[in-house]
Motif scaffolding. Structure first.
Motif, mmCIF file in Angstrom:
data_model
loop_
_atom_site.group_PDB
_atom_site.id
_atom_site.type_symbol
_atom_site.label_atom_id
_atom_site.label_comp_id
_atom_site.label_asym_id
_atom_site.label_seq_id
_atom_site.Cartn_x
_atom_site.Cartn_y
_atom_site.Cartn_z
ATOM 1 N N VAL A 260 0.830 -1.211 0.000
ATOM 2 C CA VAL A 260 0.000 0.000 0.000
ATOM 3 C C VAL A 260 0.866 1.263 0.000
ATOM 4 N N GLN A 286 -5.861 -6.282 -4.055
ATOM 5 C CA GLN A 286 -7.134 -5.799 -3.518
ATOM 6 C C GLN A 286 -7.381 -6.363 -2.129
ATOM 7 N N LEU A 289 -5.455 -4.303 0.292
ATOM 8 C CA LEU A 289 -6.126 -3.021 0.525
ATOM 9 C C LEU A 289 -7.326 -3.198 1.460
ATOM 10 N N GLU A 290 -8.093 -4.274 1.256
ATOM 11 C CA GLU A 290 -9.238 -4.519 2.137
ATOM 12 C C GLU A 290 -8.780 -4.690 3.582
ATOM 13 N N LYS A 292 -6.094 -3.573 4.930
ATOM 14 C CA LYS A 292 -5.560 -2.302 5.431
ATOM 15 C C LYS A 292 -6.690 -1.393 5.913
ATOM 16 N N TYR A 293 -7.744 -1.252 5.084
ATOM 17 C CA TYR A 293 -8.873 -0.401 5.481
ATOM 18 C C TYR A 293 -9.621 -0.996 6.662
ATOM 19 N N THR A 314 -15.341 -1.632 3.714
ATOM 20 C CA THR A 314 -13.913 -1.769 3.413
ATOM 21 C C THR A 314 -13.701 -2.408 2.044
ATOM 22 N N ALA A 318 -11.641 -0.617 -0.950
ATOM 23 C CA ALA A 318 -10.543 -1.278 -1.653
ATOM 24 C C ALA A 318 -10.771 -1.269 -3.161
ATOM 25 N N GLU A 319 -12.002 -1.524 -3.592
ATOM 26 C CA GLU A 319 -12.298 -1.507 -5.033
ATOM 27 C C GLU A 319 -12.056 -0.123 -5.624
ATOM 28 N N MET A 322 -8.342 0.537 -5.864
ATOM 29 C CA MET A 322 -7.756 -0.170 -7.009
ATOM 30 C C MET A 322 -7.977 0.608 -8.301
#
Length: 696
Positions: A260, A286, A289-290, A292-293, A314, A318-319, A322
């Motif tokens: 990230v 992805q 990222l999910e 992380k959020y 979340t 993430a989407e 991306m």
């Protein structure tokens, strides 16, 4: 034969365009197109004029009026050839064109390669997987720019103007600005000031904070200007024209803690003179990222836990991230190699190696064993299936083509294992399948048990006679359930199917206790069976009973698939004869039984001869040698071809006289299911035997 000596597996390496598989070639062309579009946005003008200059008398923010994303993602599962594609692009864009352009390369792509060689400067790859946590990501980018500038200016191409080769004021000024920018990065992005805060007095700490923030102001503008100046410098002192730096970043998804931050850095530090080529699996990115959020929101929500709507939020975050960091139109997706291409695979760097098709050689598929649905304990040893030449365009015989739908890395392992295993076991593919099925890639631990394979049937009523109807089923697909009767994923199911056909389904197979088939009857007769008050069926006039037709069973999927082919051929042939449903069914089963009796090995492109008409069918039945399974089949044919099973159009002579009593007993069991007023007329109908008894 002596076993092959083990060889070292080749790792990712640059390849010529013609050596890449079709998906890599498609990705190669796509990346070249994107790089060409990025190079068009890099002009040859100076940095000041390009960025709009300075407007005295007023202050305005730094604005890039033509800002575009210059990040390309090459995505795919592990082993699909992402790194090989990246290295092949680097080779094609840096080596002489004569050695890189092949006859099968599109002319448009070849032309763009020739143009891009004068425009692109390929930086050293940032390999994220072994990157230490303390590494300065932005500092590593600037260090690569400095290294390539020093290399190009220090080793100028022959034929350049001598006066431009000596270090000039512009050269020193540009390099000094680049180094000052590296200092800024160290002070602002990689500072350990927060860790040292407790050891500093307040005045010193305040001065350090003030200095770091002062350096941070205007960083984006400085980053863009420095790369623009360096690009102009290289354009003046080398043979490059308006050069564009290309930064490859490999295995971004294999360093989750830095994934990230790298994405955020590349978006914050964008430049018209820098294009980034990321190598990663977009699904894993992805997921990172999910997580992380989710971690960030969980920290805000502590001590309470996240609700389900917040967790789904979340996913949405993430989407969107991306799409922001990695535009959809700038993603190149690599996938598994298809079976036909897999059969022609040769390892990279060894053009003289035989293709996988030749290494595997002849494949003898597991031997089939025939049985009878009405007498499951009576069996007959059937033939083997020989695949003399592996043809991926004929997947209906054997499940092995699904097994060959693999990644490039798996193909390398398969080629190597088959080549070495052929001398030991005589069949490379079989040894590879055994190894693959034992692989932990069969993700569910329950898959090590005994899978159950059942067909997905499509039922249709084909014909109605009197108060009876004949129901036929076709096999649409095969489903694989584990020992807990849960469906396996598609990939694991394909592996099980391949293993059944190539290794066998019995206790000696690669599976712990063999594989169990669950194949219901493919044809039934449905009768109205009101037997009157007090009967076991009751007195409901709508009561019906379905009687399964006798059918040959198999221990291999290829046996059932082959039987379906023979039945389809028989149904086409019997359309012009009386009672085509019964005739085609008996003819197809009898042809398969005769083949099993007389043939040791069969091939997929040659089906057994199916008798056409009742008289030839009777002759084929008469010629079958006496075996327990043959006798049971003749009894089954005798009671199948009767009025109570729906046959009214013909009275063939199909069975020997010595089996009439067994047939009549079987008929009695079925006649008893019919209404009483029909039973007497059914018993009056007698089976007609051969004109002569069976030969001894």
């Amino acid at each position: 034969m002596e076993p092959q000596r083990p060889s070292l597996r080749p790792e990712a390496r640059p390849a010529l365009y013609t050596e890449l598989d079709s998906r890599q070639q498609e990705g190669f062309r796509r990346v070249v197109d994107i790089l060409a579009a990025a190079a068009q946005g890099t002009g040859a003008t100076g940095a000041t004029s390009e960025l709009g200059g300075v407007h005295p008398g007023r202050v305005r923010p730094f604005l890039e009026l033509n800002r575009t994303s210059r990040t390309v993602l090459v995505s795919g599962q592990r082993g699909t050839g992402k790194t090989t594609l990246m290295l092949s692009l680097a080779r094609a864009l840096t080596e002489p064109p004569a050695s890189q352009i092949s006859v099968d390369m599109p002319a448009e792509t070849a032309g763009r390669l020739t143009e891009l060689r004068r425009r692109l400067i390929w930086l050293d790859t940032v390999d994220m997987e072994p990157l230490p946590a303390s590494t300065s990501l932005l500092g590593s980018v600037l260090a690569r720019v400095e290294a390539v500038v020093s290399e190009l200016i220090g080793s100028p191409p022959s034929g350049a103007t001598p006066g431009l080769l000596s270090p000039s004021y512009d050269f020193h000024s540009a390099m000094d600005e680049l180094r000052r920018l590296q200092t800024t990065v160290a002070l602002t992005f990689d500072s350990d000031l927060s860790r040292r805060a407790s050891s500093l007095d307040p005045d010193t700490f305040a001065a350090e904070v003030h200095r770091a923030e002062r350096e941070r102001v205007g960083f984006n503008e400085r980053f863009v200007r420095v790369l623009a100046r360096v690009s102009d410098l290289l354009a003046a002192m080398t043979n490059y024209t308006a050069p564009l730096f290309v930064l490859p970043v490999d295995d971004l998804d294999l360093n989750p803690s830095a994934c990230v931050p790298m994405l955020e850095l590349l978006r914050a530090a964008q430049s018209p003179h820098l294009c980034v080529l990321l190598i990663a699996d977009q699904d894993l990115v992805q997921m990172i990222l999910e997580l992380k959020y989710r971690s960030d929101l969980a920290g805000l929500a502590s001590p309470t836990s996240l609700t389900e709507p917040e967790i789904w939020q979340t996913v949405s975050l993430a989407e969107n991230a991306m799409r922001k960091h990695l535009p959809l139109q700038q993603r190149v997706q690599l996938s598994r190699v298809e079976p036909e291409e897999a059969l022609n695979f040769r390892p990279l760097g060894d053009p003289d190696a035989p293709p996988l098709r030749a290494v595997l050689g002849e494949v003898v598929v597991a031997r089939d064993e025939l049985g009878l649905s009405t007498e499951p304990t009576v069996t007959l040893r059937g033939p083997e299936l020989l695949l003399p030449r592996l043809d991926a365009d004929k997947p209906q015989i054997g499940g092995w083509p699904s097994f060959l739908r693999v990644t490039v890395r798996e193909l390398v392992d398969l080629h190597q294992a088959a080549k070495e295993g052929r001398g030991q076991a005589g069949n490379g593919l079989r040894s590879v399948v055994q190894q693959r099925l034992r692989n932990p890639a069969m993700r569910d631990p329950s898959h090590t048990g005994s899978p159950i394979v059942i067909p997905d049937l499509s039922w249709s009523s084909s014909r109605r006679v009197d108060r009876m109807s004949t129901r036929s089923a076709t096999i649409r697909d095969w489903r694989v359930l584990d020992q807990s009767e849960r469906p396996m994923d598609r990939e694991s199911s394909a592996l099980v199917m391949a293993g059944i056909d190539l290794i066998g389904a019995g206790p000696q197979s690669v599976f712990d206790r063999g594989v169990h088939f669950s194949v219901p009857s493919l044809r039934q007769t449905e009768i109205a069976a009101n037997a009157g008050p007090g009967s076991a069926l009751g007195d409901d006039p709508r009561q019906t009973v379905r009687i399964d037709w006798p059918m040959l069973t198999h221990t291999t999927l290829w046996g059932y698939q082959r039987a379906a082919q023979v039945l389809a051929a028989a149904e086409r042939t019997w359309r012009k004869f009386p009672a085509p449903e019964h005739g085609a069914w008996v003819a197809a089963m009898t042809a398969l039984l005769q083949e099993a009796v007389f043939e040791e090995r069969v091939t997929p492109n040659r089906l057994p001869r199916v008798p056409s008409g009742w008289e030839p069918l009777g002759e084929m039945l008469h010629d079958l040698p006496p075996t327990p399974l043959v006798d049971e089949w003749l009894v089954a044919v005798g009671w199948l071809c009767t009025p109570e099973m729906g046959l009214h159009d013909a009275h063939p002579h199909l069975v020997p006289v010595q089996l009439l009593s067994a047939i009549q007993q079987r008929r009695e069991d079925n006649i008893a299911l019919h209404p009483e007023h029909r039973q007497e007329s059914l018993r009056e109908w007698t089976v007609r035997p051969y004109p002569r008894g069976r030969d001894s």
